[in-house]
Design an enzyme around this catalytic site. Structure first.
Site, PDB file in Angstrom:
ATOM      1  N   ASP A   1       0.970  -1.191   0.032  1.00 44.07           N
ATOM      2  CA  ASP A   1      -0.068  -0.009  -0.057  1.00 44.07           C
ATOM      3  C   ASP A   1       1.016   1.215  -0.067  1.00 44.07           C
ATOM      4  O   ASP A   1       1.977   1.108   0.282  1.00 44.07           O
ATOM      5  CB  ASP A   1      -0.952  -0.056   1.112  1.00 44.07           C
ATOM      6  CG  ASP A   1      -2.154   1.073   1.072  1.00 44.07           C
ATOM      7  OD1 ASP A   1      -2.436   1.310  -0.191  1.00 44.07           O
ATOM      8  OD2 ASP A   1      -2.886   1.081   2.136  1.00 44.07           O
TER       9      ASP A   1
ATOM     10  N   GLU B   1     -12.424  -4.550  -4.818  1.00 42.05           N
ATOM     11  CA  GLU B   1     -12.986  -3.213  -4.570  1.00 42.05           C
ATOM     12  C   GLU B   1     -12.150  -2.191  -5.368  1.00 42.05           C
ATOM     13  O   GLU B   1     -12.348  -0.997  -5.404  1.00 42.05           O
ATOM     14  CB  GLU B   1     -12.847  -2.761  -3.179  1.00 42.05           C
ATOM     15  CG  GLU B   1     -14.102  -3.454  -2.212  1.00 42.05           C
ATOM     16  CD  GLU B   1     -13.640  -4.816  -1.952  1.00 42.05           C
ATOM     17  OE1 GLU B   1     -12.316  -5.259  -1.793  1.00 42.05           O
ATOM     18  OE2 GLU B   1     -14.576  -5.682  -2.206  1.00 42.05           O
ATOM     19  N   ASN B   2     -10.864  -2.528  -5.965  1.00 36.53           N
ATOM     20  CA  ASN B   2     -10.266  -1.435  -6.571  1.00 36.53           C
ATOM     21  C   ASN B   2     -10.755  -1.183  -7.986  1.00 36.53           C
ATOM     22  O   ASN B   2     -10.208  -0.003  -8.535  1.00 36.53           O
ATOM     23  CB  ASN B   2      -8.734  -1.660  -6.800  1.00 36.53           C
ATOM     24  CG  ASN B   2      -7.814  -1.990  -5.535  1.00 36.53           C
ATOM     25  OD1 ASN B   2      -6.908  -2.964  -5.306  1.00 36.53           O
ATOM     26  ND2 ASN B   2      -8.201  -1.038  -4.695  1.00 36.53           N
TER      27      ASN B   2
HETATM   28  C1  IPE Z   1      -5.480  -2.862  -0.413  1.00 36.80           C
HETATM   29  O1  IPE Z   1      -5.315  -1.321  -0.535  1.00 36.80           O
HETATM   30  C2  IPE Z   1      -5.349  -3.093  -1.584  1.00 36.80           C
HETATM   31  C3  IPE Z   1      -4.118  -3.695  -2.310  1.00 36.80           C
HETATM   32  C4  IPE Z   1      -3.028  -3.197  -1.747  1.00 36.80           C
HETATM   33  C5  IPE Z   1      -4.186  -4.188  -3.676  1.00 36.80           C
HETATM   34  P1  IPE Z   1      -6.238  -0.371  -0.535  1.00 36.80           P
HETATM   35  O2  IPE Z   1      -5.361   0.985  -0.930  1.00 36.80           O
HETATM   36  O3  IPE Z   1      -7.202  -0.663  -1.794  1.00 36.80           O
HETATM   37  O4  IPE Z   1      -7.126  -0.166   0.615  1.00 36.80           O
HETATM   38  P2  IPE Z   1      -7.988   1.086   1.208  1.00 36.80           P
HETATM   39  O5  IPE Z   1      -8.809   1.463   0.084  1.00 36.80           O
HETATM   40  O6  IPE Z   1      -7.143   1.924   1.711  1.00 36.80           O
HETATM   41  O7  IPE Z   1      -8.648   0.093   2.402  1.00 36.80           O
HETATM   42  C1  IPE Z   2      -1.463   0.322  -3.478  1.00 42.15           C
HETATM   43  O1  IPE Z   2      -1.406   1.506  -3.450  1.00 42.15           O
HETATM   44  C2  IPE Z   2      -1.610  -0.313  -4.751  1.00 42.15           C
HETATM   45  C3  IPE Z   2      -2.754  -0.954  -5.049  1.00 42.15           C
HETATM   46  C4  IPE Z   2      -4.001  -0.683  -4.350  1.00 42.15           C
HETATM   47  C5  IPE Z   2      -3.301  -1.166  -6.428  1.00 42.15           C
HETATM   48  P1  IPE Z   2      -2.302   2.597  -3.401  1.00 42.15           P
HETATM   49  O2  IPE Z   2      -2.913   3.056  -4.819  1.00 42.15           O
HETATM   50  O3  IPE Z   2      -3.423   2.116  -2.742  1.00 42.15           O
HETATM   51  O4  IPE Z   2      -1.649   3.789  -2.865  1.00 42.15           O
HETATM   52  P2  IPE Z   2      -2.365   4.749  -1.909  1.00 42.15           P
HETATM   53  O5  IPE Z   2      -2.896   3.857  -0.594  1.00 42.15           O
HETATM   54  O6  IPE Z   2      -3.469   5.567  -2.530  1.00 42.15           O
HETATM   55  O7  IPE Z   2      -1.323   5.771  -1.505  1.00 42.15           O
HETATM   56 MG    MG Z   3      -4.032   2.450  -0.645  1.00 43.30          MG
END
Ligand code: IPE
Ligand code: IPE
Ligand code: MG
EC number: 2.5.1.-
Length: 264
Positions: free
Chosen positions: A35, A82-83
């Site tokens: 993350d 959820e992404n």
């Molecule tokens: C969790 O991170 C998913 C991955 C690392 C792939 P997110 O950034 O999506 O989680 P939330 O939204 O902060 O809970």
């Molecule tokens: C994790 O980094 C990677 C994925 C969830 C694909 P994020 O994209 O969630 O990065 P932040 O949390 O917005 O900084």
């Molecule tokens: Mg994130």
């Protein structure tokens, strides 16, 4: 060690050198919620996707480091169910990343004897992503070392629902008695079944300072040791992985029993 940062108590992995690790107690299955890619980029006034690109390079470095440490399974949360809520541009970029990653990295994986596995609802991914994943799995199928397990379009709740559907169907088909359903039955119906005997992570790491699970391995982390680190994923490295493992080695895993003697 516990330190007070801005009035909030945080657990920080103590400084270690490679020699500090107990080679006999390396966690067998390490799972990482990678993350902070977006924040890493924003801090540099770059588009969020620049963080994902840098994060991909971190995956390469950490995979090699984990393999050299003797970890058996490295599970990386790459894209959650959820992404899809993110912008079309970001989702498209994240769907291209596995293509670029495997294009450039499969020869190194083969050299390292690392086998690729993917868990998640891969049939919902764009065709090019599915092809890249399937080719990487096929090209590393003969490798007998560490399993590099990507969670791609994965969600813990959806996984449990799918497992319930599978088991219910077994009952309907007369292949399963309701009274005989055990934790083993569930283990076998989950997406981690092919990782046996290392289905469940010993150590779960989340980078970027967020302290939540975000629908990652819900069933499988029942007794995982959790380590949260402050840095963003693109800044994670071999040394940070070692610090996390050092923290793991200082924990007493009791599994509901009583305190074990040190160095069990
Ligand atoms: C969790 O991170 C998913 C991955 C690392 C792939 P997110 O950034 O999506 O989680 P939330 O939204 O902060 O809970
Ligand atoms: C994790 O980094 C990677 C994925 C969830 C694909 P994020 O994209 O969630 O990065 P932040 O949390 O917005 O900084
Ligand atoms: Mg994130």
């Amino acid at each position: 060690m516990d330190v007070v940062l801005f009035g909030r108590k945080k657990t920080v992995a103590p400084e270690t050198s490679p020699s500090d690790l107990d080679e006999t107690r390396i966690p067998k299955h390490v799972a990482i919620i990678m993350d902070g890619n977006g924040r890493w980029a924003q801090k540099r006034h770059l588009p969020r996707v620049a963080g994902h690109k840098e994060g991909m390079n971190t995956v390469k470095k950490v995979t090699i480091a984990a393999s050299h440490l003797g970890i058996k399974v490295l599970t990386l949360y790459a894209f959650s169910t959820e992404n899809w809520k993110r912008s079309e541009n970001e989702v498209n970029y994240l769907m291209q990343l596995p293509v670029d990653f495997f294009d450039t990295f499969v020869p190194d994986l083969v050299k390292e004897n690392v086998r690729v596995n993917v868990m998640g609802y891969t049939d919902q991914l764009p065709k090019k992503t599915q092809t890249a994943v399937n080719n990487a799995i096929a090209d590393t199928a003969h490798c007998t070392g560490m399993i590099l397990n990507f969670a791609l379009n994965y969600g813990g709740q959806a996984e449990i629902v799918t497992a319930i559907q599978k088991i219910a169907q077994q009952v309907v088909d007369g292949n399963q008695q309701v009274a005989d359903i055990t934790t083993d039955t569930v283990d076998q119906a989950l997406m981690t079944a092919p990782l046996a005997p290392y289905n469940n992570p010993d150590l779960l790491i989340r980078t970027s300072g967020e302290e939540r699970i975000s629908n990652f391995l819900l069933w499988q982390i029942a007794y995982s040791e959790l380590v949260f680190t402050e840095g963003y994923w693109p800044d994670f490295d071999d040394a940070e992985l070692r610090r996390c493992i050092s923290q793991f080695q200082q924990r007493d895993r009791r599994f509901g029993g009583v305190k074990q003697p040190k160095n069990k």
